[in-house]
Scaffold this motif. Sequence first.
Motif, PDB file in Angstrom:
ATOM      1  N   LYS A   1      -8.549  52.631 -61.719  1.00  0.00           N
ATOM      2  CA  LYS A   1      -7.276  51.951 -61.499  1.00  0.00           C
ATOM      3  C   LYS A   1      -7.079  51.603 -60.046  1.00  0.00           C
TER       4      LYS A   1
ATOM      5  N   TYR B   1      -8.165  46.717 -63.529  1.00  0.00           N
ATOM      6  CA  TYR B   1      -8.603  48.029 -64.020  1.00  0.00           C
ATOM      7  C   TYR B   1      -9.902  47.838 -64.805  1.00  0.00           C
TER       8      TYR B   1
ATOM      9  N   GLN C   1      -9.785  58.175 -63.509  1.00  0.00           N
ATOM     10  CA  GLN C   1      -9.407  59.318 -64.358  1.00  0.00           C
ATOM     11  C   GLN C   1     -10.049  59.148 -65.729  1.00  0.00           C
ATOM     12  N   GLU C   2     -10.195  60.265 -66.446  1.00  0.00           N
ATOM     13  CA  GLU C   2     -10.816  60.195 -67.760  1.00  0.00           C
ATOM     14  C   GLU C   2      -9.958  59.364 -68.695  1.00  0.00           C
TER      15      GLU C   2
ATOM     16  N   ALA D   1      -8.107  58.451 -71.984  1.00  0.00           N
ATOM     17  CA  ALA D   1      -7.496  59.183 -73.094  1.00  0.00           C
ATOM     18  C   ALA D   1      -7.326  58.216 -74.261  1.00  0.00           C
TER      19      ALA D   1
ATOM     20  N   TYR E   1       4.984  54.421 -74.653  1.00  0.00           N
ATOM     21  CA  TYR E   1       5.653  54.401 -73.352  1.00  0.00           C
ATOM     22  C   TYR E   1       7.076  54.879 -73.593  1.00  0.00           C
TER      23      TYR E   1
ATOM     24  N   GLU F   1      -2.048  44.293 -73.755  1.00  0.00           N
ATOM     25  CA  GLU F   1      -2.785  44.043 -72.525  1.00  0.00           C
ATOM     26  C   GLU F   1      -4.000  43.164 -72.769  1.00  0.00           C
TER      27      GLU F   1
ATOM     28  N   GLU G   1       0.666  58.111 -66.655  1.00  0.00           N
ATOM     29  CA  GLU G   1       1.499  57.360 -65.712  1.00  0.00           C
ATOM     30  C   GLU G   1       2.957  57.723 -65.855  1.00  0.00           C
TER      31      GLU G   1
HETATM   32  P1  AMP Z   1      -1.214  52.136 -65.760  1.00  0.00           P
HETATM   33  O1  AMP Z   1      -1.141  51.182 -64.609  1.00  0.00           O
HETATM   34  O2  AMP Z   1      -1.699  53.498 -65.377  1.00  0.00           O
HETATM   35  O3  AMP Z   1       0.055  52.144 -66.591  1.00  0.00           O
HETATM   36  O4  AMP Z   1      -2.338  51.619 -66.742  1.00  0.00           O
HETATM   37  C1  AMP Z   1      -2.346  50.354 -67.342  1.00  0.00           C
HETATM   38  C2  AMP Z   1      -2.948  50.462 -68.702  1.00  0.00           C
HETATM   39  O5  AMP Z   1      -4.246  51.055 -68.645  1.00  0.00           O
HETATM   40  C3  AMP Z   1      -2.168  51.374 -69.628  1.00  0.00           C
HETATM   41  O6  AMP Z   1      -1.099  50.691 -70.221  1.00  0.00           O
HETATM   42  C4  AMP Z   1      -3.222  51.801 -70.627  1.00  0.00           C
HETATM   43  O7  AMP Z   1      -3.498  50.829 -71.598  1.00  0.00           O
HETATM   44  C5  AMP Z   1      -4.446  51.911 -69.781  1.00  0.00           C
HETATM   45  N1  AMP Z   1      -4.669  53.288 -69.287  1.00  0.00           N
HETATM   46  C6  AMP Z   1      -4.357  53.757 -68.064  1.00  0.00           C
HETATM   47  N2  AMP Z   1      -4.780  55.028 -67.907  1.00  0.00           N
HETATM   48  C7  AMP Z   1      -5.379  55.388 -69.055  1.00  0.00           C
HETATM   49  C8  AMP Z   1      -6.043  56.582 -69.501  1.00  0.00           C
HETATM   50  N3  AMP Z   1      -6.223  57.627 -68.719  1.00  0.00           N
HETATM   51  N4  AMP Z   1      -6.514  56.568 -70.755  1.00  0.00           N
HETATM   52  C9  AMP Z   1      -6.352  55.494 -71.542  1.00  0.00           C
HETATM   53  N5  AMP Z   1      -5.783  54.348 -71.175  1.00  0.00           N
HETATM   54  C10 AMP Z   1      -5.300  54.272 -69.943  1.00  0.00           C
END
Ligand code: AMP
Length: 341
Positions: free
Chosen positions: A138, A148, A179-180, A182, A188, A210, A290
């Motif tokens: 990220k 990402y 990060q791993e 998930a 949300y 997305e 997040e």
């Molecule tokens: P974020 O900016 O962290 O909200 O990430 C954007 C999108 O990436 C999220 O809405 C998820 O679809 C995906 N995402 C982020 N982190 C993870 C994670 N650790 N495992 C799975 N999907 C993730």
Amino acid sequence: MTSIATLGSHCSLQVLKGAKDEGLKTILVCEKKRERLYKRFPFIDELIIVDKFKEVIDEKCQSVLEQNDAVLIPHGTLIAQMSSEEIESIKTPIFGNKWILRWESDREMKEKLMREANLPVPKPVTDPKDIEKLSIVKRQGAAGGKGYFMVANQDDYNTKRNQLISEGIISKDETLYIQEYAAGVLAYLQFFYSPLKEELEFFGVDQRHESDIEGLARIPSEQQLKNNKVPSFNVIGNSPLLLRESLLDDVYTMGENFVEAAKRVVPPGMNGPFCIEGVYDENAKFTSFEFSARIVAGTNIYMDGSPYYSLLFNENMSMGKRIAREVKTAQESNQLDKITT
Ligand code: AMP
């Protein structure tokens, strides 16, 4: 009389419609290029036209806001387009806690607050050579998932990072956060904490759509394998989700833990709207990757009121209206300093 102001993007329509419904004056800080769009909406009382949103810090803009006793509602665009220092320097009272926005933008601080709140977070990977399981890479800040990428090991990381750099999507000196991954059902979780009532409210849940990760899932694996574009997670829109009722108790606990942790770590705490973002696995166990420490655009799906708020308020209540209600109540009881920073 207090007015409500926000930047013209993200969830501004919902926020200003809610404010108008509560009888407050509405002000939109609007980029010239979007003036035509926002003029279509009759509930916007005044537009402050700017070339760039950053002008919200300028004296000219600040004085109009001051004359109107404005409370500025922060959202994702403010965080995406301005640095934490710039946001903190805004003189207009900001709804909620402007100091916590830094904790949202900085990945390390974010992780720290999530741990403090006891949220189950995915394992961070500090060095690309330690990537063992499917992981997600990220960018800093509220990038909306753009740029990402997912990686299986260090080689994969290097190849994809280089490809994105050469395509100009990320820059080579950018610090990336790994990060791993998930896997599960995305959820949300949207909340509102009222410092006036000292109470947490659960507002609703959304899912993000997305691109192009979602588009990729719609084509057969044979074509997926031939596609060598690095898919991104750029948010295009949101849709509602309702959770099994048996999950609600844990949802409230997570929200309350987050509010408690924020009070300890970054006073005055997590006031106003926020969101805990993650996935439910096959055992309905939640992993949170997040949080957003302000209103999320996913609340736009409930502009006519969320189902859970109908239960709590006995009227149609959007998040925008809830914010305006809090401002109004605070103003009437002389407590604006309790809900703004
Ligand atoms: P974020 O900016 O962290 O909200 O990430 C954007 C999108 O990436 C999220 O809405 C998820 O679809 C995906 N995402 C982020 N982190 C993870 C994670 N650790 N495992 C799975 N999907 C993730």
